[in-house]
Design a protein around this motif. Structure first.
Motif, PDB file in Angstrom:
ATOM      1  N   ALA A  62       4.488  19.003 -16.393  1.00  0.00           N
ATOM      2  CA  ALA A  62       3.169  19.619 -17.567  1.00  0.00           C
ATOM      3  C   ALA A  62       3.232  18.135 -18.292  1.00  0.00           C
ATOM      4  O   ALA A  62       2.960  17.162 -18.834  1.00  0.00           O
ATOM      5  N   VAL A  63       0.979  17.658 -17.085  1.00  0.00           N
ATOM      6  CA  VAL A  63       1.453  15.921 -17.532  1.00  0.00           C
ATOM      7  C   VAL A  63      -0.389  15.839 -17.651  1.00  0.00           C
ATOM      8  O   VAL A  63      -1.193  16.369 -17.455  1.00  0.00           O
ATOM      9  N   ALA A  64      -0.634  15.367 -19.094  1.00  0.00           N
ATOM     10  CA  ALA A  64      -2.473  15.122 -19.344  1.00  0.00           C
ATOM     11  C   ALA A  64      -2.229  13.464 -19.115  1.00  0.00           C
ATOM     12  O   ALA A  64      -1.648  12.948 -20.205  1.00  0.00           O
ATOM     13  N   ARG A  65      -2.986  13.534 -18.509  1.00  0.00           N
ATOM     14  CA  ARG A  65      -3.071  11.466 -18.416  1.00  0.00           C
ATOM     15  C   ARG A  65      -4.402  11.277 -19.134  1.00  0.00           C
ATOM     16  O   ARG A  65      -4.886  11.381 -19.572  1.00  0.00           O
ATOM     17  N   GLY A  66      -3.483   9.954 -19.925  1.00  0.00           N
ATOM     18  CA  GLY A  66      -4.197   9.535 -20.312  1.00  0.00           C
ATOM     19  C   GLY A  66      -4.747   8.494 -20.069  1.00  0.00           C
ATOM     20  O   GLY A  66      -5.203   8.401 -18.649  1.00  0.00           O
ATOM     21  N   THR A  67      -5.616   7.976 -20.915  1.00  0.00           N
ATOM     22  CA  THR A  67      -7.056   6.927 -20.197  1.00  0.00           C
ATOM     23  C   THR A  67      -6.595   5.835 -19.508  1.00  0.00           C
ATOM     24  O   THR A  67      -7.279   4.718 -19.066  1.00  0.00           O
ATOM     25  N   GLY A  68      -5.194   5.313 -19.674  1.00  0.00           N
ATOM     26  CA  GLY A  68      -4.949   3.649 -18.656  1.00  0.00           C
ATOM     27  C   GLY A  68      -4.357   2.956 -20.450  1.00  0.00           C
ATOM     28  O   GLY A  68      -4.973   3.048 -21.691  1.00  0.00           O
ATOM     29  N   GLY A  69      -4.032   2.495 -20.290  1.00  0.00           N
ATOM     30  CA  GLY A  69      -2.898   1.129 -21.005  1.00  0.00           C
ATOM     31  C   GLY A  69      -2.512   1.555 -22.645  1.00  0.00           C
ATOM     32  O   GLY A  69      -1.755   0.858 -23.359  1.00  0.00           O
ATOM     33  N   GLY A  70      -1.820   2.977 -22.521  1.00  0.00           N
ATOM     34  CA  GLY A  70      -1.184   3.481 -24.157  1.00  0.00           C
ATOM     35  C   GLY A  70       0.385   3.904 -23.100  1.00  0.00           C
ATOM     36  O   GLY A  70      -0.039   3.409 -21.907  1.00  0.00           O
ATOM     37  N   GLY A 131      -1.847   7.543 -23.859  1.00  0.00           N
ATOM     38  CA  GLY A 131      -0.901   7.110 -22.412  1.00  0.00           C
ATOM     39  C   GLY A 131      -1.195   8.380 -22.146  1.00  0.00           C
ATOM     40  O   GLY A 131      -1.736   9.508 -22.998  1.00  0.00           O
ATOM     41  N   ASP A 132      -0.274   8.945 -21.144  1.00  0.00           N
ATOM     42  CA  ASP A 132       0.403  10.266 -20.515  1.00  0.00           C
ATOM     43  C   ASP A 132       1.267  10.872 -21.510  1.00  0.00           C
ATOM     44  O   ASP A 132       2.018  10.867 -22.068  1.00  0.00           O
ATOM     45  N   VAL A 133       0.478  12.242 -21.891  1.00  0.00           N
ATOM     46  CA  VAL A 133       1.500  13.152 -22.593  1.00  0.00           C
ATOM     47  C   VAL A 133       2.120  13.967 -21.012  1.00  0.00           C
ATOM     48  O   VAL A 133       1.911  14.823 -20.586  1.00  0.00           O
ATOM     49  N   ILE A 134       3.773  14.254 -21.414  1.00  0.00           N
ATOM     50  CA  ILE A 134       4.977  14.652 -20.056  1.00  0.00           C
ATOM     51  C   ILE A 134       5.242  15.371 -21.006  1.00  0.00           C
ATOM     52  O   ILE A 134       5.610  15.757 -22.091  1.00  0.00           O
ATOM     53  N   LEU A 135       5.046  16.451 -20.309  1.00  0.00           N
ATOM     54  CA  LEU A 135       5.833  17.909 -21.368  1.00  0.00           C
ATOM     55  C   LEU A 135       6.770  18.368 -19.776  1.00  0.00           C
ATOM     56  O   LEU A 135       6.848  18.378 -18.977  1.00  0.00           O
ATOM     57  N   ALA A 136       8.300  18.624 -20.125  1.00  0.00           N
ATOM     58  CA  ALA A 136       8.846  19.339 -19.822  1.00  0.00           C
ATOM     59  C   ALA A 136      10.056  20.336 -19.850  1.00  0.00           C
ATOM     60  O   ALA A 136      11.035  19.821 -20.260  1.00  0.00           O
ATOM     61  N   ALA A 373       2.790  17.323 -33.001  1.00  0.00           N
ATOM     62  CA  ALA A 373       0.871  16.409 -32.507  1.00  0.00           C
ATOM     63  C   ALA A 373       0.655  15.327 -33.251  1.00  0.00           C
ATOM     64  O   ALA A 373       0.583  14.331 -32.435  1.00  0.00           O
ATOM     65  N   ALA A 374       1.025  14.917 -34.145  1.00  0.00           N
ATOM     66  CA  ALA A 374       1.066  13.548 -35.083  1.00  0.00           C
ATOM     67  C   ALA A 374       2.160  12.513 -34.269  1.00  0.00           C
ATOM     68  O   ALA A 374       0.846  11.311 -34.049  1.00  0.00           O
ATOM     69  N   THR A 375       2.822  12.730 -33.766  1.00  0.00           N
ATOM     70  CA  THR A 375       3.843  11.362 -33.248  1.00  0.00           C
ATOM     71  C   THR A 375       3.169  11.616 -31.416  1.00  0.00           C
ATOM     72  O   THR A 375       3.353  10.060 -31.129  1.00  0.00           O
ATOM     73  N   VAL A 376       2.162  12.908 -30.652  1.00  0.00           N
ATOM     74  CA  VAL A 376       2.168  12.391 -29.613  1.00  0.00           C
ATOM     75  C   VAL A 376       0.261  11.286 -29.697  1.00  0.00           C
ATOM     76  O   VAL A 376       0.646  10.605 -29.082  1.00  0.00           O
ATOM     77  N   THR A 377       0.065  11.822 -30.524  1.00  0.00           N
ATOM     78  CA  THR A 377      -0.825  11.087 -31.139  1.00  0.00           C
ATOM     79  C   THR A 377      -1.494   9.771 -31.469  1.00  0.00           C
ATOM     80  O   THR A 377      -1.663   9.173 -30.168  1.00  0.00           O
ATOM     81  N   GLU A 378       0.165   9.510 -31.689  1.00  0.00           N
ATOM     82  CA  GLU A 378      -0.270   8.051 -32.322  1.00  0.00           C
ATOM     83  C   GLU A 378       0.832   7.178 -31.149  1.00  0.00           C
ATOM     84  O   GLU A 378       0.216   5.900 -30.459  1.00  0.00           O
ATOM     85  N   PHE A 379       1.551   7.767 -31.062  1.00  0.00           N
ATOM     86  CA  PHE A 379       2.785   7.026 -30.128  1.00  0.00           C
ATOM     87  C   PHE A 379       1.854   6.056 -28.578  1.00  0.00           C
ATOM     88  O   PHE A 379       2.134   5.530 -28.171  1.00  0.00           O
ATOM     89  N   CYS A 380       1.121   7.519 -28.103  1.00  0.00           N
ATOM     90  CA  CYS A 380       0.261   7.719 -26.527  1.00  0.00           C
ATOM     91  C   CYS A 380      -0.921   6.577 -26.771  1.00  0.00           C
ATOM     92  O   CYS A 380      -1.635   6.455 -26.198  1.00  0.00           O
ATOM     93  N   SER A 381      -1.528   6.268 -28.208  1.00  0.00           N
ATOM     94  CA  SER A 381      -2.586   5.539 -28.464  1.00  0.00           C
ATOM     95  C   SER A 381      -2.672   4.090 -28.282  1.00  0.00           C
ATOM     96  O   SER A 381      -3.258   3.611 -28.806  1.00  0.00           O
TER      97      SER A 381
END
Length: 381
Positions: A62-70, A131-136, A373-381
């Protein structure tokens, strides 16, 4: 849509039978739980894809597509569990006692699935990161890891967190393993004819003694700072036909647990040297060495960006620097690392993996979700 709490979601996951059929004949497999996770994530705006080249053993991406560049981040957890037989009580009826939830998979590792699913929704619901958030959510980790292998055929990421239970400790290494069969050859003959027979079981005894000596030698050798030394043991032995016959063959199955710097090739060379010495010194000793399944050990870069990011958020949530540790067992993190995805393990506290009673500490489940949640927010931003 109101997002469930991690505990509510975990209870629903426990209630779905997902016993790995490669471990237990007739096991339910991952189809039902994969379908549930896919529908749950699709309803929350994720692009969902089922991967199932084996047939009846699906994984969910499952992928939440990022806005780009992350940077992209993958959260990885397995859908399958070990068997239900022998579990104390109803393994598919989650119950809460003293702040702990009990049920098959509560600890290993539907708690990790629940945490990463809720964390991903929390991290993306207020606006997508760059950036994209990917759940496997993968099949078959408890046996052959075919699920993560299939995911990696189509997906990659800049980093990954495997949510295996780790007692809220940052796990940066784990052992690998290599399985081998040693087939020792004798000669069948009537039990009254020692002049004709060669006892393969007796010859195997020489190998078992040498294997024990190898294990002692490994224990005296250089130790990995998080994992200690490699180990070896005999797992299964087969030989003989009946009491009145010299056995023509004896097969010893062994497992060698490996640390970084060791792999199946080094183990094969090690065993070949042991067996070669026996062939040279034990009259009539003949053998065949047959490689089996092997998985590489894992070691993360402690200064890697994903390690530093998650460790910082773990310290904030826990109120103290998290313990850094290694694990003696193997996980899918090694496959991610081999595919070039920097990874680490971080998961709940609890007990009872593969045991007759299994539980997760619910406070740790909430803390894990907050850290992810905090890790995803920082890493993918």
């Amino acid at each position: 849509m109101v997002t469930e709490t991690p505990a509510d979601l975990l209870a629903r996951l426990i209630a779905i039978d997902s016993v790995n059929p490669d471990l237990v004949a007739g096991g339910a497999g991952e189809s039902a739980v994969a379908g549930f996770c896919a529908a749950w994530l699709a309803a929350r705006g994720f692009e969902v894809r089922l991967l199932d080249k084996r047939g009846g053993r699906p994984s969910v991406v499952a992928v939440a597509r990022g806005t780009g560049g992350g940077r992209s981040l993958m959260l990885n957890g397995h859908l399958d569990t070990v068997g239900l037989t022998g579990y104390e009580g109803d393994p598919l009826e989650p119950c809460v006692r003293d702040g702990k939830m009990y049920g098959r998979g509560a600890f290993d590792m539907k708690s990790g699935l629940a945490a990463m699913m809720v964390a991903a929704v929390r991290a993306t619901s207020g606006g997508r990161p760059r950036g994209d958030v990917i759940l496997a959510c993968v099949a078959d980790e408890e046996h052959g890891s075919s699920g993560t292998e299939e995911v990696l055929e189509s997906y990659t990421a800049d980093a990954a967190v495997v949510t295996e239970p780790s007692h809220l400790e940052v796990t940066l290494a784990h052992k690998g393993f290599a399985w081998f069969d040693v087939e020792i050859e004798g000669r069948a003959a009537h039990g009254s004819r020692p002049d004709l027979g060669v006892d393969a079981i007796a010859k195997a005894g020489h190998f078992l003694v040498a294997l024990e000596e190898l294990g002692a030698s490994l224990a005296r050798g250089p130790a990995h700072p998080l994992l200690g030394t490699g180990t070896v043991h005999a797992s299964v032995i087969h030989g003989g036909q009946e009491a009145s016959t010299y056995p023509a063959r004896c097969r010893v199955t062994l497992e060698r647990r490996t640390v970084p710097g060791e792999d199946a090739a080094t183990v094969e060379a090690e065993l070949t040297a042991v067996l070669g010495r026996l062939a040279a010194t034990v009259p009539g000793f003949r053998y065949r060495l047959v490689p089996g399944l092997h998985r590489d050990p894992f070691q993360a870069d402690p200064e890697g960006e994903i390690v530093r990011t998650l460790t910082r958020h773990a310290e904030a949530v826990l109120g103290h620097p998290p313990v850094v540790r290694g694990e003696p067992f193997w996980t899918d993190a090694a496959l991610l690392d081999r595919a070039g995805i920097p990874s680490l393990l971080f998961g709940v506290d609890g007990e009872g993996a593969h045991a007759a009673s299994e539980c997760v500490d619910l406070a740790s489940l909430d803390r894990l979700t907050a850290v992810l949640a905090a890790t995803v927010t920082e890493f993918c931003s």
